[in-house]
Design an enzyme around this catalytic site. Structure first.
Site, PDB file in Angstrom:
ATOM      1  N   TYR B 122      19.128  -0.710   7.659  1.00 26.15           N
ATOM      2  CA  TYR B 122      19.351  -2.074   8.135  1.00 26.15           C
ATOM      3  C   TYR B 122      19.483  -3.003   6.927  1.00 26.15           C
ATOM      4  CZ  TYR B 122      19.171  -6.252  10.920  1.00 26.15           C
ATOM      5  OH  TYR B 122      19.511  -7.438  11.518  1.00 26.15           O
ATOM      6  N   GLN B 186      19.043  -5.364  18.564  1.00 25.75           N
ATOM      7  CA  GLN B 186      20.059  -4.550  19.244  1.00 25.75           C
ATOM      8  C   GLN B 186      20.636  -3.483  18.308  1.00 25.75           C
ATOM      9  OE1 GLN B 186      20.103  -7.849  18.856  1.00 25.75           O
ATOM     10  NE2 GLN B 186      22.053  -8.597  18.040  1.00 25.75           N
ATOM     11  N   ASN B 209      14.199  -9.494   9.870  1.00 21.35           N
ATOM     12  CA  ASN B 209      13.332 -10.556  10.376  1.00 21.35           C
ATOM     13  C   ASN B 209      12.347 -10.007  11.411  1.00 21.35           C
ATOM     14  OD1 ASN B 209      14.737 -10.251  12.785  1.00 21.35           O
ATOM     15  ND2 ASN B 209      15.995 -12.072  12.496  1.00 21.35           N
ATOM     16  N   SER B 232       5.260 -10.308  -0.348  1.00 26.15           N
ATOM     17  CA  SER B 232       5.181  -9.692  -1.662  1.00 26.15           C
ATOM     18  C   SER B 232       3.951 -10.150  -2.450  1.00 26.15           C
ATOM     19  CB  SER B 232       6.458 -10.057  -2.426  1.00 26.15           C
ATOM     20  OG  SER B 232       6.683  -9.186  -3.472  1.00 26.15           O
ATOM     21  N   GLN B 254       7.263 -13.855  -8.162  1.00 27.00           N
ATOM     22  CA  GLN B 254       6.814 -13.413  -6.839  1.00 27.00           C
ATOM     23  C   GLN B 254       6.674 -14.576  -5.887  1.00 27.00           C
ATOM     24  OE1 GLN B 254       6.434 -10.352  -5.327  1.00 27.00           O
ATOM     25  NE2 GLN B 254       7.700 -10.125  -7.146  1.00 27.00           N
ATOM     26  N   HIS B 257       9.452 -15.832  -3.578  1.00 28.89           N
ATOM     27  CA  HIS B 257       9.959 -14.992  -2.491  1.00 28.89           C
ATOM     28  C   HIS B 257       9.697 -15.598  -1.119  1.00 28.89           C
ATOM     29  CE1 HIS B 257      11.767 -11.294  -3.789  1.00 28.89           C
ATOM     30  NE2 HIS B 257      10.818 -11.039  -4.662  1.00 28.89           N
ATOM     31  N   GLU B 322       0.900  -4.822  -4.572  1.00 27.12           N
ATOM     32  CA  GLU B 322       2.230  -4.209  -4.598  1.00 27.12           C
ATOM     33  C   GLU B 322       2.687  -4.026  -6.063  1.00 27.12           C
ATOM     34  OE1 GLU B 322       5.109  -6.928  -3.131  1.00 27.12           O
ATOM     35  OE2 GLU B 322       6.641  -5.398  -2.726  1.00 27.12           O
ATOM     36  N   HIS B 323       2.654  -5.128  -6.820  1.00 29.47           N
ATOM     37  CA  HIS B 323       3.038  -5.069  -8.228  1.00 29.47           C
ATOM     38  C   HIS B 323       1.825  -5.398  -9.093  1.00 29.47           C
ATOM     39  CE1 HIS B 323       6.654  -6.572  -6.014  1.00 29.47           C
ATOM     40  NE2 HIS B 323       7.257  -5.633  -6.718  1.00 29.47           N
ATOM     41  N   ASP B 356      12.445  -4.767 -10.211  1.00 33.10           N
ATOM     42  CA  ASP B 356      13.093  -5.169  -8.953  1.00 33.10           C
ATOM     43  C   ASP B 356      14.564  -4.768  -8.926  1.00 33.10           C
ATOM     44  OD1 ASP B 356      10.837  -6.321  -7.993  1.00 33.10           O
ATOM     45  OD2 ASP B 356      11.422  -8.392  -8.430  1.00 33.10           O
ATOM     46  N   GLU B 410     -12.803  29.942  19.918  1.00 29.75           N
ATOM     47  CA  GLU B 410     -12.325  28.642  20.404  1.00 29.75           C
ATOM     48  C   GLU B 410     -11.926  28.690  21.876  1.00 29.75           C
ATOM     49  OE1 GLU B 410      -9.426  27.024  17.664  1.00 29.75           O
ATOM     50  OE2 GLU B 410     -10.916  26.879  16.062  1.00 29.75           O
ATOM     51  N   HIS B 415      -4.274  33.322  22.918  1.00 28.16           N
ATOM     52  CA  HIS B 415      -4.022  33.451  21.479  1.00 28.16           C
ATOM     53  C   HIS B 415      -4.516  34.819  21.003  1.00 28.16           C
ATOM     54  CE1 HIS B 415      -3.333  29.144  21.661  1.00 28.16           C
ATOM     55  NE2 HIS B 415      -3.086  29.077  20.378  1.00 28.16           N
TER      56      HIS B 415
END
Lengths: 435, 435
Positions: B122, B186, B209, B232, B254, B257, B322-323, B356, B410, B415
């Site tokens: 996407y 969709q 989004n 981020s 950062q 963002h 994250e960073h 990045d 068991e 089995h």
């Protein structure tokens, strides 16, 4: 067992997301544990398990762990040890190293592999308690290097001491000694958020009932979870060389698990199809779990007659089974065309229970068609990776303007400036350090 | 930017699970696409994107893809190529082989590594369209060997032709030529279940989004998804040797963002803390995205003064950023103690935008503390593993009784019998094949 052609055959089973009431109950339990900690944990354990658990007795003691050995057969201990050795040997081959790429300009790029720090294993109580699953969850985490592995398992209803000694022995043999006698959604929430008695973990794995499954889903994000297992499946792809009695027995070994389990034979041989159908009926009548196995066979079982083994493979790939047995003249030659199968068993002696208990590969395998995109549990499930970037001054001076162009193109000016300020200062002979 | 001590500092941000209305809308869209296919897909595209898309124009043509090059600068093409080369080189080192363990008794155990068959990426439209993210999603899938990689991206409102040429060039450079001009929930549902125009995929990745995020969550299980990214983060761990202007610029890269992004400096140096605070304020005023960056800095930014770099590392491990940038006298020596960080940037020239856009490691990295248990996107995200078990007759005769003991323990009699029937028949000299 119905014999049918491959046209229009489709396996469809719905995933159980619980009733609205079950979902609501689990949300409440998780919220209460998060807020009240031990107090809620002990309250729910009394309510659901009828056991008086408090901070003085929640953790299984070393003495109990030792005493469990008096309640199991020596042959069981030997069997668990042999299985654990095989599981260790197989999973040890999955271990990976951190790596670095050192470039002539001084740049270093790499990937650091680290174990998760603390993992919680849920072990169901009662009849669904499987010592083999203890090994299959714990050993990959150990091989990954996880320093803290903790187990939770519900106490038997009405008593404090009710943990199955076979489970305790399996845990001890696997090397786990931090075990708490709590279960259900409350135990999952305690592992995720921590309480006064139980420190929080990074990942929760292991099977459980619908409340356990919903609780794992609810806490996912705060911690990692393993996949939520669906009903078990086996597909046997066989030609005329297969022994019908073996094939039938293997199909039934899945069918006995669960009324929603699925056992399917795919074969180009009408003769084998008919013989297996008869054998399934004959063997079914002698099974202690006949009712469960029969429901599974009737509702989700099938014998599918195909034109050729090649068409059989395409049916297999469509089904993406948890377990696939290939019993044919040259099973290895067919394996390359299999795209989707969690575990592949080749030849007449690789009965699926060999893999369930003993051979070494993990028995926690993707179900319900998810082998299309997921994998059996392994060491990778208990590690995390960090990227490593050491960029040299030389490399930044060389690449800086390209990086700035890409950042500006995306409208991220502060990204561009973070590089630009270095290029400008270095052009001026570098910044002066300090004041 | 507030300068504070490490005591009681805790980063807390809520994950956005959408409003009840958003959840309801997404469920409806997904259900409609699943049932009606293209008809619903075209209807929603007209409704939400104002674009007339049908089966004749949904797929971007080769000519459009070629024409996109006329709308971008040559320097952009060169920059994307250079970045793609680095990303390919880094990810190529992650590629793994299937392996087998052949034992003297004829037993073969192994793990087969296969690429997913079809992956959907996407790509958001409009202002949030990032060519670099196309590379970061597509290249690891390609290195894994995924034969079919398909992209979806929304058409610009009010027009059919509205796909950003920079996105198309990035796709073409990455080698993707199956691109559909649809977006939103969709498009996610179409990828998951397939429509007349779009064949279904095994995994969906890429940012979007809240509607895209909710749709990915909704279809998870039918297909795999990547993680749902949070805002981020950057943590800079620095000592007195760090240049305040560089540190401030990296924090702001950062902060620009997202208003919920988090930029944190951890340092034992009060002098650096004060200098960075002043620099942040100075640089903030000059940023085009000042309002966003300022909101981020005010609400989720911090400068934390610690006693020592060692205490700083423990704050880092608690935050699991994250960073992480380590700017200190000997940054490599501190790296071993870092347990939790998605990507680690060492030294004064490893500004985070270097990673990045360009260095090679992936820029899709776990956020919101999940680096405790998850990893940057890599080749492993686009493969699946199958266990391979070929058990020899000799091995089954040797191990059969142990397997039977474990199965009976068991309560899984079928089995046990699947193995037992083989032991019995082989003891009788083996079954006769055929009739």
């Amino acid at each position: 067992m119905k014999v049918q052609s491959s046209r229009d055959f489709k396996l469809q089973r719905e995933v159980d997301y619980g009733t609205p009431e079950q979902n609501k109950a689990v949300k409440q339990i998780v919220a209460d544990i998060k807020q009240e900690g031990d107090a809620a944990l002990f309250r729910y354990t009394e309510k659901f398990d009828g056991a008086q658990v408090d901070s003085s007795n929640i953790r299984v003691t070393e003495e109990e762990l030792k005493a469990a050995y008096n309640h199991v057969e020596d042959s069981f201990v030997a069997a668990i040890r042999a299985a654990a050795d095989n599981i260790r040997a197989f999973h040890a081959r999955q271990k990976r190293n951190s790596w670095m790429d050192l470039q002539p300009d001084g740049t270093i790029l790499g990937q650091i592999i680290r174990p998760l720090q603390r993992v919680g294993v849920y072990v169901p109580g009662g009849k669904a308690s499987y010592p083999s699953s203890v090994l299959m969850n714990v050993i990959p985490a150990q091989i990954a290097g996880v320093p803290e592995i903790v187990m939770v398992t519900p106490p038997a209803t009405g008593g404090k001491e009710g943990i199955d000694p076979y489970i305790l022995v399996a845990a001890a043999e696997a090397g786990v000694n931090e075990i708490y006698r709590v279960g259900g959604a409350q135990a999952v929430a305690a592992l995720a958020f921590g309480t006064e008695s139980i420190a929080p973990v990074d990942k929760i794995c292991g099977p459980g009932n619908i409340y356990v499954a919903l609780a794992k889903r609810e806490v996912y994000g705060a911690v990692d979870i393993d996949s939520i297992a669906g009903p078990s499946e086996i597909v046997v792809l066989a030609d005329d060389t297969a022994e019908p009695a073996y094939v039938a027995a293997d199909l039934l070994s899945q069918a006995e698990h669960d009324e929603m389990a699925s056992a399917i034979l795919v074969t180009p041989s009408q003769r084998l199809a008919d013989a297996v159908a008869a054998e399934v009926e004959r063997q079914l009548r002698e099974l202690p779990r006949e009712a469960i196995a029969r429901a599974s066979v009737d509702n989700y079982g099938a014998i599918i007659v195909v034109e050729s083994l090649e068409e059989g493979i395409s049916v297999v790939n469509r089904l993406a089974p948890e377990h696939l047995e290939i019993v044919a003249q040259d099973p290895m030659a067919l394996t390359g065309a299999v795209q989707n199968a969690g575990a592949i068993f080749l030849g007449p002696y690789s009965s699926e229970p060999v893999g369930d208990y003993f051979a070494g590969p993990n028995h926690i395998i993707p179900t319900n068609g998810t082998a299309r995109f997921s994998s059996p549990v392994d060491v990778d499930d208990f590690i995390k990776k960090s990227s490593l970037i050491y960029y040299s001054k030389e490399a930044l001076l060389r690449d800086g303007s390209t990086i700035i162009e890409l950042a500006r193109r995306e409208g991220l000016e502060a990204h561009a400036r973070a590089v630009e300020i270095r290029l400008e200062n270095e052009a001026k002979g570098g910044v002066e350090r300090g004041e």
